[in-house]
Scaffold this motif. Structure first.
Motif, PDB file in Angstrom:
ATOM      1  N   THR A 182      80.371 120.167  40.426  1.00 18.80           N
ATOM      2  CA  THR A 182      81.424 119.163  40.235  1.00 18.80           C
ATOM      3  C   THR A 182      82.651 119.460  41.076  1.00 18.80           C
ATOM      4  O   THR A 182      83.390 118.545  41.440  1.00 18.80           O
ATOM      5  CB  THR A 182      81.814 119.092  38.751  1.00 18.80           C
ATOM      6  N   LYS A 185      82.343 117.892  44.617  1.00 16.63           N
ATOM      7  CA  LYS A 185      82.468 116.435  44.555  1.00 16.63           C
ATOM      8  C   LYS A 185      83.908 116.025  44.255  1.00 16.63           C
ATOM      9  O   LYS A 185      84.409 115.022  44.785  1.00 16.63           O
ATOM     10  CB  LYS A 185      81.505 115.884  43.508  1.00 16.63           C
ATOM     11  N   GLN A 207      71.763 111.463  43.279  1.00 18.02           N
ATOM     12  CA  GLN A 207      72.427 110.230  42.862  1.00 18.02           C
ATOM     13  C   GLN A 207      73.937 110.365  43.049  1.00 18.02           C
ATOM     14  O   GLN A 207      74.714 110.119  42.137  1.00 18.02           O
ATOM     15  CB  GLN A 207      72.084 109.922  41.411  1.00 18.02           C
ATOM     16  N   PHE A 208      74.342 110.788  44.243  1.00 18.21           N
ATOM     17  CA  PHE A 208      75.769 110.893  44.559  1.00 18.21           C
ATOM     18  C   PHE A 208      75.936 110.719  46.068  1.00 18.21           C
ATOM     19  O   PHE A 208      74.972 110.847  46.840  1.00 18.21           O
ATOM     20  CB  PHE A 208      76.349 112.232  44.089  1.00 18.21           C
ATOM     21  N   THR A 358      72.488 117.634  36.226  1.00 19.36           N
ATOM     22  CA  THR A 358      73.899 117.273  36.418  1.00 19.36           C
ATOM     23  C   THR A 358      74.252 117.316  37.890  1.00 19.36           C
ATOM     24  O   THR A 358      74.919 116.406  38.414  1.00 19.36           O
ATOM     25  CB  THR A 358      74.804 118.233  35.623  1.00 19.36           C
ATOM     26  N   GLY A 361      73.209 114.453  39.949  1.00 10.99           N
ATOM     27  CA  GLY A 361      73.852 113.190  39.587  1.00 10.99           C
ATOM     28  C   GLY A 361      73.041 112.353  38.636  1.00 10.99           C
ATOM     29  O   GLY A 361      73.322 111.169  38.447  1.00 10.99           O
ATOM     30  N   LYS A 362      72.064 112.966  37.977  1.00  8.09           N
ATOM     31  CA  LYS A 362      71.184 112.239  37.068  1.00  8.09           C
ATOM     32  C   LYS A 362      71.551 112.457  35.605  1.00  8.09           C
ATOM     33  O   LYS A 362      70.851 111.986  34.703  1.00  8.09           O
ATOM     34  CB  LYS A 362      69.733 112.673  37.313  1.00  8.09           C
ATOM     35  N   ARG A 363      72.634 113.171  35.385  1.00 11.68           N
ATOM     36  CA  ARG A 363      73.090 113.480  34.037  1.00 11.68           C
ATOM     37  C   ARG A 363      74.603 113.605  34.064  1.00 11.68           C
ATOM     38  O   ARG A 363      75.167 114.187  34.987  1.00 11.68           O
ATOM     39  CB  ARG A 363      72.461 114.790  33.557  1.00 11.68           C
ATOM     40  N   GLU A 364      75.270 113.056  33.052  1.00 13.42           N
ATOM     41  CA  GLU A 364      76.733 113.093  33.007  1.00 13.42           C
ATOM     42  C   GLU A 364      77.210 114.196  32.075  1.00 13.42           C
ATOM     43  O   GLU A 364      76.638 114.411  31.005  1.00 13.42           O
ATOM     44  CB  GLU A 364      77.283 111.740  32.521  1.00 13.42           C
ATOM     45  N   LEU A 365      78.264 114.878  32.491  1.00 13.80           N
ATOM     46  CA  LEU A 365      78.896 115.846  31.612  1.00 13.80           C
ATOM     47  C   LEU A 365      79.724 115.118  30.567  1.00 13.80           C
ATOM     48  O   LEU A 365      80.404 114.134  30.869  1.00 13.80           O
ATOM     49  CB  LEU A 365      79.813 116.777  32.408  1.00 13.80           C
ATOM     50  N   GLU A 366      79.692 115.607  29.331  1.00 10.04           N
ATOM     51  CA  GLU A 366      80.456 114.974  28.266  1.00 10.04           C
ATOM     52  C   GLU A 366      81.877 115.507  28.167  1.00 10.04           C
ATOM     53  O   GLU A 366      82.781 114.794  27.720  1.00 10.04           O
ATOM     54  CB  GLU A 366      79.740 115.175  26.928  1.00 10.04           C
TER      55      GLU A 366
END
Length: 392
Positions: A182, A185, A207-208, A358, A361-366
């Motif tokens: 992260t 990015k 996916q980014f 993550t 880009g296939k999973r989002e951090l909460e």
């Protein structure tokens, strides 16, 4: 109320080899999975204000004025245990503020010597996890690049600023399995600069947004040229970055004391086939000039806090010539290498599947708390926990 010290102050005490006792107040499983090398396990529950460890085993070794440092996950249990100690007459107690989460944000900053005075390379060593990132700068123009940054971007920007560089690009060697990408990015977006990965990263279906560099393609940072060298094996999309004829940033393909592993992306027979690919890649890297420095993305930290073949705070590097001569696995033939790569595979990194998803880009951090949790523990990207590089 127990005094506190910072994680950086704890690092300094360890580096000065000061005489103190360090108690880790987390539960025994967390301690066994990852702890500072000097630490002794002493579980204490802040929730129940209850000592659960066997303190009696240490009573005869501790005087009232013995220096004691306590650490836990985030600082609550260690502070409570510090108070418990002070209530029993121990006078020199301090708790590490922020606990092991703060320890995971401790960095050493080390300059890497270069033959070209116009090229500057600074290595950032994340002591707890063994992650390595870099600032590469052109002294003539003041332009700089960051390679394999962690999510603690302030440290990288501060290093670049201190050395007089304006960051104009970010590079990643591959999709990492043990730490979150992260930071790179975020720097891309905040600084509005290119975010370079090797073009073969498309095999991971990221996916980014990124800026692809073809194999042997180049990017100029001021008057410093960085070339992308496709180095598959650890992952299909791995690219090493050759900085002039000075240094090769190898990601998790080749380390100072070991070589990369393959079964974090691949499974079963595919992992064995990938080991053959990695062997061919390593032989290609060994064709570089002897004087080129190998600068990896990690060094090896064991679960019990030992550093394998390296010393934090000193440059973590080796020349191609040294690796070619001393690395046992690089010197094997292909069949022997593939067999050896699967003889003593370490445990996989904690949460590696979530980290990879993550990073792709296939999973989002909460939350930031989830990010902290995903990254706890050392990296395990090397094929072996022990050094495969002999001494001079």
């Amino acid at each position: 109320m127990t005094d506190t010290i910072t994680a950086d102050e704890l690092k300094a005490k360890i580096d000065r080899n000061e005489d103190f006792v360090l108690f880790d107040n987390r539960n025994p499983d967390d301690y066994e999975n990852w702890h500072i090398g000097k630490a002794e396990s002493m579980e204490y529950s802040a929730t129940n204000d209850e000592l659960r460890g066997d303190f009696d085993a240490y009573r005869d070794e501790l005087d009232a004025d013995t220096e004691i440092v306590t650490i836990c996950a985030v600082g609550n249990a260690s502070e409570a245990f510090g108070n418990w100690l002070e209530d029993r007459g121990y006078e020199n107690v301090a708790s590490v503020e922020g606990g092991m989460e703060a320890w995971s944000r401790v960095y050493d900053v080390v300059s890497i010597a270069t033959r070209d005075d116009d090229v500057e390379i600074i290595q950032l060593q994340r002591r707890s996890k063994g992650c390595l990132g870099y600032v590469v700068g052109c002294k003539r123009t003041g332009e700089g690049a960051i390679v394999d940054p962690s999510r603690h971007t302030d440290q990288y920007l501060e290093v670049a600023r201190t050395h007089g560089f304006d960051v104009t690009a970010i590079f990643e060697t591959h999709i990492h399995a043990d730490h979150l990408m992260t930071g790179g990015k975020r720097l891309r977006d905040e600084l509005d600069v290119p975010y370079y990965l090797g073009s073969e990263i498309e095999t991971r279906d990221p996916q980014f947004d990124y800026d692809p560099v073809e194999p042997n393609g180049t990017v100029d940072i001021g008057e410093v040229t960085i070339k992308g060298v496709h180095t598959p094996g650890h992952t299909t999309g791995s690219t090493s970055w050759l900085v002039e004829d000075e240094a090769l940033m190898t990601g998790d393909t080749l380390f100072v004391e070991s070589v990369g592993r393959t079964e974090l992306q691949f499974e079963g027979g595919d992992a064995e086939s990938a080991s053959g690919v990695l062997y061919d890649t390593l032989q290609k890297l060994m064709s570089e000039p002897d004087t080129v420095k190998v600068l990896p993305a990690h060094f090896n930290v064991t679960d019990d806090g030992r550093y394998v073949g390296v010393t934090p705070g000193l440059p973590m590097k080796a020349t191609v010539g040294h690796v070619r001569t001393h690395n046992e696995m690089v010197r094997m033939d292909r069949e022997e290498y593939v067999r050896a790569a699967f003889e003593n595979i370490p445990e996989k990194p904690p949460n590696y599947e979530e980290v990879i998803a993550t990073n792709e880009g296939k999973r989002e951090l909460e939350s930031d708390e989830e990010a902290d949790e995903l990254e706890l523990g050392p990296n395990r990207c090397a094929a072996t926990e022990e050094s495969v590089v002999g001494d001079d």
